[in-house]
Scaffold this motif. Structure first.
Motif, PDB file in Angstrom:
ATOM      1  N   LYS A   9     -20.599  -0.387 -11.179  1.00  0.00           N
ATOM      2  CA  LYS A   9     -19.955  -0.740 -12.455  1.00  0.00           C
ATOM      3  C   LYS A   9     -20.134  -2.219 -12.791  1.00  0.00           C
ATOM      4  O   LYS A   9     -20.561  -2.567 -13.895  1.00  0.00           O
ATOM      5  CB  LYS A   9     -18.464  -0.382 -12.423  1.00  0.00           C
ATOM      6  CG  LYS A   9     -18.201   1.083 -12.122  1.00  0.00           C
ATOM      7  CD  LYS A   9     -16.730   1.395 -12.051  1.00  0.00           C
ATOM      8  CE  LYS A   9     -15.961   0.649 -10.981  1.00  0.00           C
ATOM      9  NZ  LYS A   9     -16.330   1.021  -9.592  1.00  0.00           N
ATOM     10  N   THR A  10     -19.792  -3.096 -11.841  1.00  0.00           N
ATOM     11  CA  THR A  10     -19.917  -4.529 -12.109  1.00  0.00           C
ATOM     12  C   THR A  10     -21.375  -4.904 -12.335  1.00  0.00           C
ATOM     13  O   THR A  10     -21.701  -5.703 -13.227  1.00  0.00           O
ATOM     14  CB  THR A  10     -19.328  -5.349 -10.932  1.00  0.00           C
ATOM     15  OG1 THR A  10     -17.942  -5.040 -10.841  1.00  0.00           O
ATOM     16  CG2 THR A  10     -19.504  -6.838 -11.137  1.00  0.00           C
ATOM     17  N   THR A  11     -22.269  -4.307 -11.558  1.00  0.00           N
ATOM     18  CA  THR A  11     -23.695  -4.605 -11.728  1.00  0.00           C
ATOM     19  C   THR A  11     -24.133  -4.248 -13.143  1.00  0.00           C
ATOM     20  O   THR A  11     -24.825  -5.028 -13.816  1.00  0.00           O
ATOM     21  CB  THR A  11     -24.537  -3.829 -10.688  1.00  0.00           C
ATOM     22  OG1 THR A  11     -24.024  -4.126  -9.385  1.00  0.00           O
ATOM     23  CG2 THR A  11     -26.003  -4.194 -10.760  1.00  0.00           C
ATOM     24  N   ALA A  26     -28.290  -0.714  -6.413  1.00  0.00           N
ATOM     25  CA  ALA A  26     -26.977  -0.740  -7.073  1.00  0.00           C
ATOM     26  C   ALA A  26     -26.975   0.116  -8.334  1.00  0.00           C
ATOM     27  O   ALA A  26     -26.000   0.798  -8.623  1.00  0.00           O
ATOM     28  CB  ALA A  26     -26.592  -2.178  -7.412  1.00  0.00           C
ATOM     29  N   PHE A  29     -30.456  -4.809  -5.012  1.00  0.00           N
ATOM     30  CA  PHE A  29     -30.227  -6.071  -4.307  1.00  0.00           C
ATOM     31  C   PHE A  29     -30.820  -5.857  -2.929  1.00  0.00           C
ATOM     32  O   PHE A  29     -30.206  -5.176  -2.096  1.00  0.00           O
ATOM     33  CB  PHE A  29     -28.733  -6.375  -4.197  1.00  0.00           C
ATOM     34  CG  PHE A  29     -28.044  -6.582  -5.519  1.00  0.00           C
ATOM     35  CD1 PHE A  29     -28.164  -7.798  -6.196  1.00  0.00           C
ATOM     36  CD2 PHE A  29     -27.287  -5.574  -6.092  1.00  0.00           C
ATOM     37  CE1 PHE A  29     -27.533  -7.996  -7.413  1.00  0.00           C
ATOM     38  CE2 PHE A  29     -26.652  -5.769  -7.301  1.00  0.00           C
ATOM     39  CZ  PHE A  29     -26.781  -6.976  -7.967  1.00  0.00           C
ATOM     40  N   PRO A  89     -16.306   5.148  -8.010  1.00  0.00           N
ATOM     41  CA  PRO A  89     -15.783   4.600  -6.760  1.00  0.00           C
ATOM     42  C   PRO A  89     -16.276   3.179  -6.493  1.00  0.00           C
ATOM     43  O   PRO A  89     -17.200   2.703  -7.160  1.00  0.00           O
ATOM     44  CB  PRO A  89     -16.318   5.564  -5.689  1.00  0.00           C
ATOM     45  CG  PRO A  89     -17.327   6.428  -6.349  1.00  0.00           C
ATOM     46  CD  PRO A  89     -17.195   6.290  -7.823  1.00  0.00           C
ATOM     47  N   ASN A  90     -15.668   2.519  -5.515  1.00  0.00           N
ATOM     48  CA  ASN A  90     -16.122   1.184  -5.114  1.00  0.00           C
ATOM     49  C   ASN A  90     -17.605   1.232  -4.801  1.00  0.00           C
ATOM     50  O   ASN A  90     -18.078   2.158  -4.140  1.00  0.00           O
ATOM     51  CB  ASN A  90     -15.379   0.714  -3.847  1.00  0.00           C
ATOM     52  CG  ASN A  90     -13.901   0.466  -4.093  1.00  0.00           C
ATOM     53  OD1 ASN A  90     -13.062   0.874  -3.318  1.00  0.00           O
ATOM     54  ND2 ASN A  90     -13.580  -0.192  -5.167  1.00  0.00           N
ATOM     55  N   GLY A  91     -18.316   0.224  -5.291  1.00  0.00           N
ATOM     56  CA  GLY A  91     -19.738   0.116  -4.972  1.00  0.00           C
ATOM     57  C   GLY A  91     -20.635   1.046  -5.766  1.00  0.00           C
ATOM     58  O   GLY A  91     -21.817   1.192  -5.454  1.00  0.00           O
ATOM     59  N   SER A  92     -20.100   1.685  -6.824  1.00  0.00           N
ATOM     60  CA  SER A  92     -20.928   2.640  -7.576  1.00  0.00           C
ATOM     61  C   SER A  92     -21.806   1.972  -8.627  1.00  0.00           C
ATOM     62  O   SER A  92     -22.613   2.651  -9.262  1.00  0.00           O
ATOM     63  CB  SER A  92     -20.040   3.710  -8.224  1.00  0.00           C
ATOM     64  OG  SER A  92     -19.066   3.103  -9.034  1.00  0.00           O
ATOM     65  N   VAL A  96     -30.414  -2.428  -1.242  1.00  0.00           N
ATOM     66  CA  VAL A  96     -29.315  -1.674  -1.875  1.00  0.00           C
ATOM     67  C   VAL A  96     -29.666  -1.374  -3.335  1.00  0.00           C
ATOM     68  O   VAL A  96     -29.887  -2.285  -4.128  1.00  0.00           O
ATOM     69  CB  VAL A  96     -27.992  -2.474  -1.817  1.00  0.00           C
ATOM     70  CG1 VAL A  96     -26.879  -1.717  -2.538  1.00  0.00           C
ATOM     71  CG2 VAL A  96     -27.601  -2.756  -0.385  1.00  0.00           C
TER      72      VAL A  96
HETATM   73  N1  LIG Z   1     -25.158  -9.917  -5.294  1.00  0.00           N
HETATM   74  C1  LIG Z   1     -25.284  -8.829  -4.540  1.00  0.00           C
HETATM   75  N2  LIG Z   1     -26.029  -8.869  -3.413  1.00  0.00           N
HETATM   76  C2  LIG Z   1     -26.171  -7.756  -2.658  1.00  0.00           C
HETATM   77  N3  LIG Z   1     -25.623  -6.562  -2.931  1.00  0.00           N
HETATM   78  C3  LIG Z   1     -24.871  -6.472  -4.038  1.00  0.00           C
HETATM   79  C4  LIG Z   1     -24.663  -7.599  -4.899  1.00  0.00           C
HETATM   80  N4  LIG Z   1     -23.879  -7.209  -5.923  1.00  0.00           N
HETATM   81  C5  LIG Z   1     -23.603  -5.898  -5.713  1.00  0.00           C
HETATM   82  N5  LIG Z   1     -24.198  -5.460  -4.594  1.00  0.00           N
HETATM   83  C6  LIG Z   1     -24.133  -4.092  -4.057  1.00  0.00           C
HETATM   84  O1  LIG Z   1     -24.441  -3.203  -5.121  1.00  0.00           O
HETATM   85  C7  LIG Z   1     -23.620  -2.051  -5.072  1.00  0.00           C
HETATM   86  C8  LIG Z   1     -22.852  -1.924  -6.383  1.00  0.00           C
HETATM   87  O2  LIG Z   1     -21.900  -2.970  -6.472  1.00  0.00           O
HETATM   88  P1  LIG Z   1     -20.954  -3.178  -7.731  1.00  0.00           P
HETATM   89  O3  LIG Z   1     -20.204  -4.454  -7.530  1.00  0.00           O
HETATM   90  O4  LIG Z   1     -21.759  -3.049  -8.963  1.00  0.00           O
HETATM   91  O5  LIG Z   1     -19.977  -1.913  -7.614  1.00  0.00           O
HETATM   92  P2  LIG Z   1     -18.619  -1.581  -8.395  1.00  0.00           P
HETATM   93  O6  LIG Z   1     -18.761  -0.181  -8.877  1.00  0.00           O
HETATM   94  O7  LIG Z   1     -18.339  -2.624  -9.410  1.00  0.00           O
HETATM   95  O8  LIG Z   1     -17.561  -1.631  -7.241  1.00  0.00           O
HETATM   96  P3  LIG Z   1     -15.972  -1.974  -7.248  1.00  0.00           P
HETATM   97  O9  LIG Z   1     -15.291  -0.767  -7.846  1.00  0.00           O
HETATM   98  O10 LIG Z   1     -15.657  -2.121  -5.802  1.00  0.00           O
HETATM   99  O11 LIG Z   1     -15.767  -3.225  -8.045  1.00  0.00           O
HETATM  100  C9  LIG Z   1     -22.724  -2.220  -3.860  1.00  0.00           C
HETATM  101  O12 LIG Z   1     -23.318  -1.506  -2.789  1.00  0.00           O
HETATM  102  C10 LIG Z   1     -22.745  -3.708  -3.592  1.00  0.00           C
HETATM  103  O13 LIG Z   1     -22.582  -3.976  -2.230  1.00  0.00           O
END
Ligand SMILES: Nc1ncnc2c1ncn2[C@@H]1O[C@H](COP(=O)(O)OP(=O)(O)OP(=O)(O)O)[C@@H](O)[C@H]1O
Length: 334
Positions: free
Chosen positions: A59-61, A35, A30, A54-57, A33
């Motif tokens: 997973k959701t992406t 992701a 992104f 961890p947060n931001g690793s 970043v």
């Molecule tokens: N739409 C977006 N625009 C910009 N950056 C994004 C976007 N979506 C995710 N990111 C960035 O991508 C990285 C991974 O985010 P993601 O949501 O996949 O993490 P996660 O492991 O699901 O975190 P959490 O445990 O907090 O839910 C993070 O640094 C986040 O800030």
């Protein structure tokens, strides 16, 4: 028929062929970043796979990529035998997706939300009413069927989201933090439901930070960090580190007797979190945190404490196996 090249490792080829998930070298940025930074993952049919990090690793992406809602910059993805990018409709037909947050469906009742999704998946109209009733019962929302979905509580919305993901009886289920907002009974129900789906041969991939819960329901675990897979393990094997030194909660009817005995035998201990170290219980119950070498060491501890007359009432690991593995990995990466 889909042909899987023979040189692929066996679990990858099997998962790709038989309705699992295979992710190889996936990147997604992104802006600046990164992701996902070359992530790999295999989720087998007939198993619950935990996605932990961890947060931001990322997973959701990753889950969004698997659900066909984000296009990867590079790498390959197969979900239930289909590529979500080039075979979007086929991949979506076999995928159930439960995001971590939901829209409010302002004008629809709970029943209508599920009917709308059933129609979107082109389920035969004749069977829809029964399917919707069955799902509402499964997630304990039958009594809310006629209520506007927008008035549901957070946990009830989560349960509706789960029913929504299951409406077309998908082969692959992707769940992002499904237990957040659920009350204890609903968490148990979720666990039982996901286990039963896996037993029916479904592929279940679930991300969560509640590691004790994941440990109880998962077969496999994939640890991710900074957009990459750092370790893949069998959950039972993670728990089998029986020789490792770890911390236990030890509790006795007499804190004074327990602490005096531990000091006398030269153990490494400290008061447990619910004990004020400056005013330890003089003659009441209380617990300590004690470092012990392996399960055999814990067994010796119980034997020796009882032999010394210490009135032990509890001995339990201070953290679950998954949590210990996660913390150890994180420590290593610092
Ligand atoms: N739409 C977006 N625009 C910009 N950056 C994004 C976007 N979506 C995710 N990111 C960035 O991508 C990285 C991974 O985010 P993601 O949501 O996949 O993490 P996660 O492991 O699901 O975190 P959490 O445990 O907090 O839910 C993070 O640094 C986040 O800030």
């Amino acid at each position: 028929m889909e042909i899987v090249p023979e040189e692929q490792p066996a679990p990858v080829a099997t998962a790709a062929r038989s309705g699992g998930i295979v992710v190889q070298g996936v990147h997604r940025a992104f802006g600046s970043v990164q992701a996902l930074d070359g992530i790999d993952l295999v989720a087998r049919p007939g198993a619950v796979t935990a996605l932990v990090g961890p947060n931001g690793s990322g997973k959701t992406t990753l889950l969004l990529v698997l659900a066909g809602l984000l296009v990867p910059d590079a790498g390959t993805v197969t979900v239930g035998g289909h590529d979500p990018v080039t075979e979007g409709p086929a991949a979506r037909a076999v995928t159930g997706w439960m995001p971590d947050t939901f829209g409010t469906w302002d004008s629809l009742t709970v029943r209508e939300v599920l009917q709308t999704f059933a129609a979107a998946y082109r389920l035969p109209a004749a069977g829809t009413a029964a399917r919707v009733d069955e799902l509402l019962a499964t997630v304990h929302l039958s009594e809310y069927a006629g209520r506007p979905a927008s008035v549901l509580s957070r946990g009830q919305k989560q349960r509706l989201g789960l029913a929504r993901a299951l409406v077309h009886d998908p082969q692959v289920l992707l769940l992002d933090e499904p237990a957040s907002g659920l009350d204890p009974r609903s968490r148990v129900d979720l666990r039982i439901l996901l286990r039963s789906l896996a037993e029916r041969g479904k592929t279940v991939l679930v991300s969560s930070h509640i590691l004790s819960e994941l440990e109880e329901m998962s077969d496999d675990v994939v640890f991710v960090s900074r957009g990459r897979t750092v370790q893949t393990a069998d959950v039972a094997a993670v728990g089998a580190g029986a020789d490792a030194r770890r911390t236990w909660h030890v509790r006795a009817l007499s804190y004074a007797a327990l602490s005096a005995w531990l000091t006398q035998v030269g153990a490494t201990w400290r008061p447990d979190e619910d004990v004020d170290p400056h005013r330890p219980p003089a003659d009441g119950p209380g617990g300590v945190l004690l470092d012990v070498d392996g399960d055999a060491g814990a067994a010796r501890l119980v034997r020796d404490a009882v032999a010394a007359g210490v009135p032990l009432v509890q001995l339990a690991p201070a953290a679950g196996a998954l949590e210990r593995a996660y913390l150890a990995l994180e420590e290593e990466r610092r």
